[in-house]
Write an enzyme that holds these catalytic residues in place. Structure first.
Site, PDB file in Angstrom:
ATOM      1  N   ASP A 249       0.854  -1.194   0.000  1.00  0.00           N
ATOM      2  CA  ASP A 249       0.000   0.000   0.000  1.00  0.00           C
ATOM      3  C   ASP A 249       0.889   1.242   0.000  1.00  0.00           C
ATOM      4  O   ASP A 249       1.913   1.301   0.687  1.00  0.00           O
ATOM      5  CB  ASP A 249      -0.910   0.003   1.235  1.00  0.00           C
ATOM      6  CG  ASP A 249      -2.064   0.994   1.080  1.00  0.00           C
ATOM      7  OD1 ASP A 249      -3.213   0.558   0.941  1.00  0.00           O
ATOM      8  OD2 ASP A 249      -1.792   2.222   1.113  1.00  0.00           O
ATOM      9  N   ILE A 250       0.483   2.251  -0.750  1.00  0.00           N
ATOM     10  CA  ILE A 250       1.296   3.463  -0.896  1.00  0.00           C
ATOM     11  C   ILE A 250       1.306   4.304   0.384  1.00  0.00           C
ATOM     12  O   ILE A 250       2.240   5.083   0.605  1.00  0.00           O
ATOM     13  CB  ILE A 250       0.800   4.278  -2.117  1.00  0.00           C
ATOM     14  CG1 ILE A 250       1.901   5.174  -2.667  1.00  0.00           C
ATOM     15  CG2 ILE A 250      -0.465   5.066  -1.801  1.00  0.00           C
ATOM     16  CD1 ILE A 250       1.610   5.723  -4.056  1.00  0.00           C
TER      17      ILE A 250
ATOM     18  N   ASN B 226     -12.932  -3.108   2.184  1.00  0.00           N
ATOM     19  CA  ASN B 226     -13.841  -1.969   2.272  1.00  0.00           C
ATOM     20  C   ASN B 226     -14.771  -1.987   1.053  1.00  0.00           C
ATOM     21  O   ASN B 226     -14.363  -2.378  -0.035  1.00  0.00           O
ATOM     22  CB  ASN B 226     -13.052  -0.662   2.318  1.00  0.00           C
ATOM     23  CG  ASN B 226     -12.205  -0.558   3.574  1.00  0.00           C
ATOM     24  OD1 ASN B 226     -12.605  -0.996   4.640  1.00  0.00           O
ATOM     25  ND2 ASN B 226     -11.014   0.008   3.446  1.00  0.00           N
TER      26      ASN B 226
ATOM     27  N   GLY C  63     -15.858   2.877   3.380  1.00  0.00           N
ATOM     28  CA  GLY C  63     -14.592   3.590   3.265  1.00  0.00           C
ATOM     29  C   GLY C  63     -13.776   3.202   2.044  1.00  0.00           C
ATOM     30  O   GLY C  63     -12.559   3.402   2.010  1.00  0.00           O
ATOM     31  N   GLN C  64     -14.441   2.662   1.019  1.00  0.00           N
ATOM     32  CA  GLN C  64     -13.710   2.277  -0.189  1.00  0.00           C
ATOM     33  C   GLN C  64     -13.372   3.511  -1.019  1.00  0.00           C
ATOM     34  O   GLN C  64     -14.260   4.322  -1.319  1.00  0.00           O
ATOM     35  CB  GLN C  64     -14.554   1.307  -1.034  1.00  0.00           C
ATOM     36  CG  GLN C  64     -13.809   0.768  -2.246  1.00  0.00           C
ATOM     37  CD  GLN C  64     -14.633  -0.250  -3.038  1.00  0.00           C
ATOM     38  OE1 GLN C  64     -15.834  -0.415  -2.816  1.00  0.00           O
ATOM     39  NE2 GLN C  64     -13.972  -0.926  -3.968  1.00  0.00           N
TER      40      GLN C  64
ATOM     41  N   HIS D 174     -10.264  -5.213  -3.568  1.00  0.00           N
ATOM     42  CA  HIS D 174      -8.939  -5.465  -2.996  1.00  0.00           C
ATOM     43  C   HIS D 174      -9.082  -5.871  -1.531  1.00  0.00           C
ATOM     44  O   HIS D 174      -9.994  -5.419  -0.848  1.00  0.00           O
ATOM     45  CB  HIS D 174      -8.032  -4.238  -3.115  1.00  0.00           C
ATOM     46  CG  HIS D 174      -8.629  -2.964  -2.593  1.00  0.00           C
ATOM     47  ND1 HIS D 174      -9.542  -2.227  -3.298  1.00  0.00           N
ATOM     48  CD2 HIS D 174      -8.433  -2.293  -1.421  1.00  0.00           C
ATOM     49  CE1 HIS D 174      -9.891  -1.158  -2.606  1.00  0.00           C
ATOM     50  NE2 HIS D 174      -9.240  -1.174  -1.450  1.00  0.00           N
TER      51      HIS D 174
ATOM     52  N   HIS E 148      -7.057  -5.566   1.953  1.00  0.00           N
ATOM     53  CA  HIS E 148      -5.905  -5.044   2.705  1.00  0.00           C
ATOM     54  C   HIS E 148      -5.448  -6.155   3.642  1.00  0.00           C
ATOM     55  O   HIS E 148      -6.267  -6.754   4.347  1.00  0.00           O
ATOM     56  CB  HIS E 148      -6.316  -3.875   3.603  1.00  0.00           C
ATOM     57  CG  HIS E 148      -6.768  -2.641   2.901  1.00  0.00           C
ATOM     58  ND1 HIS E 148      -5.952  -1.541   2.775  1.00  0.00           N
ATOM     59  CD2 HIS E 148      -7.946  -2.311   2.322  1.00  0.00           C
ATOM     60  CE1 HIS E 148      -6.627  -0.572   2.155  1.00  0.00           C
ATOM     61  NE2 HIS E 148      -7.838  -1.011   1.876  1.00  0.00           N
TER      62      HIS E 148
HETATM   63  P1  AMP Z   1      -9.667   1.560   0.090  1.00  0.00           P
HETATM   64  O1  AMP Z   1      -9.804   2.834   0.871  1.00  0.00           O
HETATM   65  O2  AMP Z   1     -10.074   0.328   0.855  1.00  0.00           O
HETATM   66  O3  AMP Z   1     -10.331   1.653  -1.262  1.00  0.00           O
HETATM   67  O4  AMP Z   1      -8.126   1.354  -0.125  1.00  0.00           O
HETATM   68  C1  AMP Z   1      -7.423   1.860  -1.206  1.00  0.00           C
HETATM   69  C2  AMP Z   1      -5.966   1.781  -0.823  1.00  0.00           C
HETATM   70  O5  AMP Z   1      -5.203   1.922  -1.989  1.00  0.00           O
HETATM   71  C3  AMP Z   1      -5.518   2.868   0.150  1.00  0.00           C
HETATM   72  O6  AMP Z   1      -5.013   2.279   1.336  1.00  0.00           O
HETATM   73  C4  AMP Z   1      -4.436   3.607  -0.635  1.00  0.00           C
HETATM   74  O7  AMP Z   1      -3.355   4.003   0.179  1.00  0.00           O
HETATM   75  C5  AMP Z   1      -4.018   2.579  -1.656  1.00  0.00           C
HETATM   76  N1  AMP Z   1      -3.479   3.108  -2.884  1.00  0.00           N
HETATM   77  C6  AMP Z   1      -3.988   4.096  -3.660  1.00  0.00           C
HETATM   78  N2  AMP Z   1      -3.214   4.295  -4.737  1.00  0.00           N
HETATM   79  C7  AMP Z   1      -2.192   3.404  -4.644  1.00  0.00           C
HETATM   80  C8  AMP Z   1      -1.051   3.125  -5.453  1.00  0.00           C
HETATM   81  N3  AMP Z   1      -0.803   3.784  -6.591  1.00  0.00           N
HETATM   82  N4  AMP Z   1      -0.199   2.155  -5.044  1.00  0.00           N
HETATM   83  C9  AMP Z   1      -0.438   1.474  -3.894  1.00  0.00           C
HETATM   84  N5  AMP Z   1      -1.491   1.686  -3.110  1.00  0.00           N
HETATM   85  C10 AMP Z   1      -2.358   2.649  -3.456  1.00  0.00           C
END
Ligand code: AMP
Ligand code: ZN
Length: 114
Positions: A30-31, A87, A93-94, A100, A102
């Site tokens: 995760d970024i 999520n 909170g998506q 995906h 986490h």
């Molecule tokens: P969600 O809020 O469950 O939709 O999670 C989306 C997740 O994607 C968040 O934790 C972000 O930090 C992560 N995210 C968004 N863009 C990227 C990216 N380019 N590379 C890795 N993780 C990312």
């Protein structure tokens, strides 16, 4: 989906720190990590969220969970465990509309969520 950032990661158009890839799945860090271990596992197939899984995706969903377990173990979460989070939509909170999981570990995570 051309405007989906996770599809772009799958296509190699956006860089990611990959930890696993096969024909069906991709896992990457995760970024904005929220724990010492925080990676995302996605199906390469664009499915918007868990509520849009269809009966034909049942086998894929099973393999997705199996892969989440396998990777969590590989990332050092066997003994103390981890949190597996999906999520869904606004109340869940998506923020990225591509299914995906986490996987968070490496520290104690409180419950319930705020
Ligand atoms: P969600 O809020 O469950 O939709 O999670 C989306 C997740 O994607 C968040 O934790 C972000 O930090 C992560 N995210 C968004 N863009 C990227 C990216 N380019 N590379 C890795 N993780 C990312
Ligand atoms: Zn997508």
């Amino acid at each position: 989906m051309s405007d989906c950032i996770f599809c772009k990661i799958v296509a190699g158009e956006i860089p990611s720190k990959k930890i696993y890839e096969d024909d069906e799945f991709l896992a990457f860090h995760d970024i904005t990590p929220q724990a010492p271990v925080h990676f995302l596992l996605i199906p390469k197939k664009h499915i918007r969220n868990i509520m849009e899984l269809e009966p034909g995706d049942i086998d894929l969903a099973g393999r997705l969970l199996n892969k989440a377990q396998e990777l969590a173990k590989e990332q050092g979460c066997t003994e103390k465990g981890a949190r597996f989070v999906i999520n869904c939509k606004s109340h869940g909170g998506q923020t990225v509309e591509h299914l995906h999981i986490h996987i968070l570990g490496g520290r104690f995570l409180s419950w319930p969520p705020g």
